[in-house]
Design an enzyme around this catalytic site. Structure first.
Site, PDB file in Angstrom:
ATOM      1  N   GLN A 138     122.206 -25.711  12.998  1.00 54.13           N
ATOM      2  CA  GLN A 138     122.848 -26.681  13.880  1.00 54.13           C
ATOM      3  C   GLN A 138     123.917 -25.997  14.734  1.00 54.13           C
ATOM      4  OE1 GLN A 138     122.244 -30.230  14.105  1.00 54.13           O
ATOM      5  NE2 GLN A 138     123.427 -29.844  15.949  1.00 54.13           N
ATOM      6  N   ASP A 198     131.044 -35.766  13.448  1.00 53.63           N
ATOM      7  CA  ASP A 198     129.867 -35.943  12.578  1.00 53.63           C
ATOM      8  C   ASP A 198     130.163 -37.125  11.648  1.00 53.63           C
ATOM      9  OD1 ASP A 198     127.509 -35.563  11.147  1.00 53.63           O
ATOM     10  OD2 ASP A 198     128.261 -33.843   9.997  1.00 53.63           O
ATOM     11  N   HIS A 243     125.515 -25.725   7.660  1.00 56.99           N
ATOM     12  CA  HIS A 243     124.365 -26.128   8.486  1.00 56.99           C
ATOM     13  C   HIS A 243     124.269 -25.156   9.670  1.00 56.99           C
ATOM     14  CE1 HIS A 243     121.198 -28.456  10.017  1.00 56.99           C
ATOM     15  NE2 HIS A 243     121.806 -29.569  10.376  1.00 56.99           N
ATOM     16  N   ARG A 273     116.294 -27.188   2.735  1.00 58.93           N
ATOM     17  CA  ARG A 273     117.386 -28.165   2.895  1.00 58.93           C
ATOM     18  C   ARG A 273     117.691 -28.672   1.491  1.00 58.93           C
ATOM     19  NH1 ARG A 273     118.417 -32.931   7.244  1.00 58.93           N
ATOM     20  NH2 ARG A 273     118.920 -31.042   8.404  1.00 58.93           N
ATOM     21  N   CYS A 275     125.953 -33.820  15.884  1.00 57.42           N
ATOM     22  CA  CYS A 275     124.706 -33.213  15.405  1.00 57.42           C
ATOM     23  C   CYS A 275     123.593 -34.246  15.251  1.00 57.42           C
ATOM     24  CB  CYS A 275     124.956 -32.502  14.079  1.00 57.42           C
ATOM     25  SG  CYS A 275     125.639 -33.581  12.820  1.00 57.42           S
ATOM     26  N   ARG A 331     118.050 -27.139  19.123  1.00 52.72           N
ATOM     27  CA  ARG A 331     117.588 -26.804  17.770  1.00 52.72           C
ATOM     28  C   ARG A 331     116.271 -26.053  17.830  1.00 52.72           C
ATOM     29  NH1 ARG A 331     119.547 -29.737  13.466  1.00 52.72           N
ATOM     30  NH2 ARG A 331     118.457 -28.124  12.306  1.00 52.72           N
TER      31      ARG A 331
HETATM   32  N1   CP Z   1     121.117 -32.687  12.927  1.00 51.63           N
HETATM   33  C1   CP Z   1     120.197 -32.647  11.952  1.00 51.63           C
HETATM   34  O1   CP Z   1     120.126 -31.695  11.162  1.00 51.63           O
HETATM   35  O2   CP Z   1     119.347 -33.707  11.952  1.00 51.63           O
HETATM   36  P1   CP Z   1     118.305 -34.064  10.802  1.00 51.63           P
HETATM   37  O3   CP Z   1     119.093 -34.418   9.571  1.00 51.63           O
HETATM   38  O4   CP Z   1     117.526 -35.238  11.352  1.00 51.63           O
HETATM   39  O5   CP Z   1     117.410 -32.880  10.554  1.00 51.63           O
HETATM   40  N1  NVA Z   2     127.025 -33.737   7.689  1.00 50.31           N
HETATM   41  C1  NVA Z   2     125.750 -34.377   7.838  1.00 50.31           C
HETATM   42  C2  NVA Z   2     124.880 -33.614   8.791  1.00 50.31           C
HETATM   43  C3  NVA Z   2     123.532 -34.245   9.054  1.00 50.31           C
HETATM   44  C4  NVA Z   2     122.697 -33.436   9.974  1.00 50.31           C
HETATM   45  C5  NVA Z   2     125.083 -34.491   6.481  1.00 50.31           C
HETATM   46  O1  NVA Z   2     125.105 -33.517   5.736  1.00 50.31           O
HETATM   47  O2  NVA Z   2     124.547 -35.555   6.182  1.00 50.31           O
END
Ligand code: CP
Ligand code: NVA
Length: 299
Positions: free
Chosen positions: A113, A205, A110, A83, A245, A273
């Site tokens: 997701q 989101d 992502h 990540r 998400c 997930r």
């Molecule tokens: N939706 C998602 O990726 O959640 P987190 O940021 O908690 O991993």
């Molecule tokens: N768009 C959001 C998704 C979180 C799971 C972010 O990147 O913070």
């Protein structure tokens, strides 16, 4: 992948040793609840092991070159889950390491997701080619992966974003190119009411993603017409489900009345997930391949 995910969900006992003897490592430059825990629980349920490296205090390649990290990791682990802020960090790791690299969220995409989201929709509605999904809000990483996944699945997706906050042009072009092969229908719009008209699912989101916190005030002035609330949702099909998400910013991109409604599937998405990621890792690692590096010279 979705087919395997469904099988793994319905017959978990058949997959208890799918990752036996396999070790996965995760490096996260951003916080996480769902992604971290679903990878950890998923790998454990498949008989594998997993390490988590908290990288939130500094970028992954701040201490040494990314290629050097990759050539260490490939000697020890069977897969790398990242990540990151920069998408190029994930692409670089995938280029240098000879073990699979999984994108657990970058500034650009992502994908885990989106796979979980389409698994959720498949369970709810069946044939994904007929599903009409509207994404309203920021043209961000989640929007990008929904676009690309819908395109690959031959599904129907509309996205509505404010001017200046649209989806990445290269991602949109890639999605349209894939759609030519799959028959997917993609509409890029700015009017949220037009986007949700008659759809089976409305998705939103955060208006400011991780790393954009300093823009939150400015975005809070621009995005309110894109809030998913009772008035906007009234334009969707009566059976439409509401998706996010998570984490959600209640009262901003989504109201309590929507996220807590009986038609909200946000926790089904969170559950998916687990199953989607188990399928991803099993397809990547379940074939019994050796982890001995295959390159004769390092890139
Ligand atoms: N939706 C998602 O990726 O959640 P987190 O940021 O908690 O991993
Ligand atoms: N768009 C959001 C998704 C979180 C799971 C972010 O990147 O913070």
């Amino acid at each position: 992948m979705l087919h395997l995910a469904s099988m793994m969900k319905s017959r978990p006992a058949d997959f208890r040793k799918a990752l036996a003897g396999r070790h996965v490592v995760m490096f996260f430059e951003k916080p996480s609840l769902r992604t971290r825990l679903t990878f950890e629980a998923g790998v454990a349920s498949l008989g594998g092991s997993i390490s988590f490296v908290d990288q939130t205090q500094g970028r992954l390649d701040a201490r040494e070159k990314l290629s050097d990290i990759a050539h260490n990791l490939e000697r020890w682990v069977d897969a790398i889950v990242l990540r990151t802020f920069a998408h190029s960090t994930i692409e670089g790791m995938a280029e240098y390491a000879c073990v699979p690299v999984v994108n657990a969220l970058s500034d650009l995409e992502h994908p885990c997701q989106a796979l979980a989201d389409y698994l959720t929709l498949q369970e709810r509605f069946g044939n994904l080619k007929k599903i009409r999904l509207a994404y309203v809000g920021d043209g961000n990483n989640v929007a990008h992966s929904l676009l690309l996944t819908a395109a690959c699945l031959g599904s129907k997706i509309r996205i509505a974003t404010p001017e200046g906050y649209g989806a990445n042009e290269r991602i949109v072009a890639d999605a349209f190119e894939i759609a030519e092969q799959t028959g997917a229908e993609i509409d890029i719009l700015s009017d949220p009411h037009e986007a949700v008209r008659g759809v089976d699912a409305i998705y939103t989101d955060a208006w400011a993603s991780m790393g954009q916190e300093h823009e939150a005030g400015e975005r809070a002035r621009i995005f309110p017409p894109y809030q998913v609330n009772d008035e906007l949702a009234a334009g969707a099909a009566p059976h439409a489900v509401f998706m996010h998400c998570l984490p959600a910013h209640r009262g901003e991109e989504i109201t309590d009345s929507i996220i807590d409604s009986v038609r909200s599937v946000v926790f089904d998405q969170a559950e998916s997930r687990l199953h989607a990621q188990k399928a991803i890792l099993t397809l990547l690692l379940g074939g019994g391949k050796s982890r001995i590096p295959v390159r004769s010279a390092h890139a």
